[in-house]
Design a protein around this motif. Structure first.
Motif, short mmCIF file in Angstrom:
data_model
loop_
_atom_site.label_atom_id
_atom_site.label_comp_id
_atom_site.label_asym_id
_atom_site.label_seq_id
_atom_site.Cartn_x
_atom_site.Cartn_y
_atom_site.Cartn_z
N MET A 176 -3.83 -2.19 -7.89
CA MET A 176 -2.87 -1.09 -7.69
C MET A 176 -1.93 -0.87 -8.86
O MET A 176 -1.73 0.27 -9.29
CB MET A 176 -2.09 -1.31 -6.40
CG MET A 176 -2.93 -1.12 -5.17
SD MET A 176 -1.96 -1.35 -3.67
CE MET A 176 -3.20 -0.98 -2.44
N LEU A 182 -7.91 3.40 -0.40
CA LEU A 182 -7.03 2.60 -1.24
C LEU A 182 -7.85 1.67 -2.13
O LEU A 182 -8.92 1.21 -1.74
CB LEU A 182 -6.12 1.73 -0.36
CG LEU A 182 -5.04 2.46 0.42
CD1 LEU A 182 -4.42 1.54 1.46
CD2 LEU A 182 -3.97 2.98 -0.53
N ALA A 199 0.83 -1.21 0.00
CA ALA A 199 0.00 0.00 0.00
C ALA A 199 0.86 1.25 0.00
O ALA A 199 0.59 2.20 -0.75
CB ALA A 199 -0.94 -0.01 1.21
N TYR A 233 -5.37 9.19 -3.99
CA TYR A 233 -5.56 8.11 -3.02
C TYR A 233 -4.82 8.49 -1.75
O TYR A 233 -3.90 9.30 -1.77
CB TYR A 233 -5.01 6.77 -3.55
CG TYR A 233 -5.74 6.27 -4.77
CD1 TYR A 233 -6.83 5.42 -4.65
CD2 TYR A 233 -5.35 6.65 -6.05
CE1 TYR A 233 -7.51 4.96 -5.77
CE2 TYR A 233 -6.02 6.20 -7.17
CZ TYR A 233 -7.10 5.36 -7.02
OH TYR A 233 -7.76 4.91 -8.13
N LEU A 253 1.16 4.23 -2.89
CA LEU A 253 0.97 5.66 -2.62
C LEU A 253 2.21 6.46 -3.00
O LEU A 253 2.11 7.51 -3.64
CB LEU A 253 0.61 5.88 -1.16
CG LEU A 253 -0.76 5.35 -0.73
CD1 LEU A 253 -0.91 5.44 0.78
CD2 LEU A 253 -1.88 6.10 -1.43
#
Length: 64
Positions: free
Chosen positions: A32, A26, A8, A21, A12
């Motif tokens: 992703m 998320l 995650a 985001y 980002l």
């Protein structure tokens, strides 16, 4: 758990923040890489327009 957090944070740091985001908003882990590859903003991912997502009233401030 730390592998998920790392994935995650990598998302980002590698462009997710630029696409609006954050840690609380998320996409799915499987999405992703595709999101970053195709520059899909959060509102597009959620199936909304930018105005809908942020609650912007197009008529706000109009005087006519």
């Amino acid at each position: 758990m730390s592998m998920i957090k790392d994935k995650a944070m990598d998302f980002l740091d590698n462009g997710g923040f630029d696409l609006d985001y954050d840690e609380f908003n998320l996409p799915k882990l499987d999405d992703m890489d595709t999101i970053l590859d195709n520059n899909i903003h959060i509102w597009e991912y959620r199936g909304m327009s930018e105005e809908e997502y942020y609650g912007i009233d197009k008529n706000e401030g109009r005087t006519d």
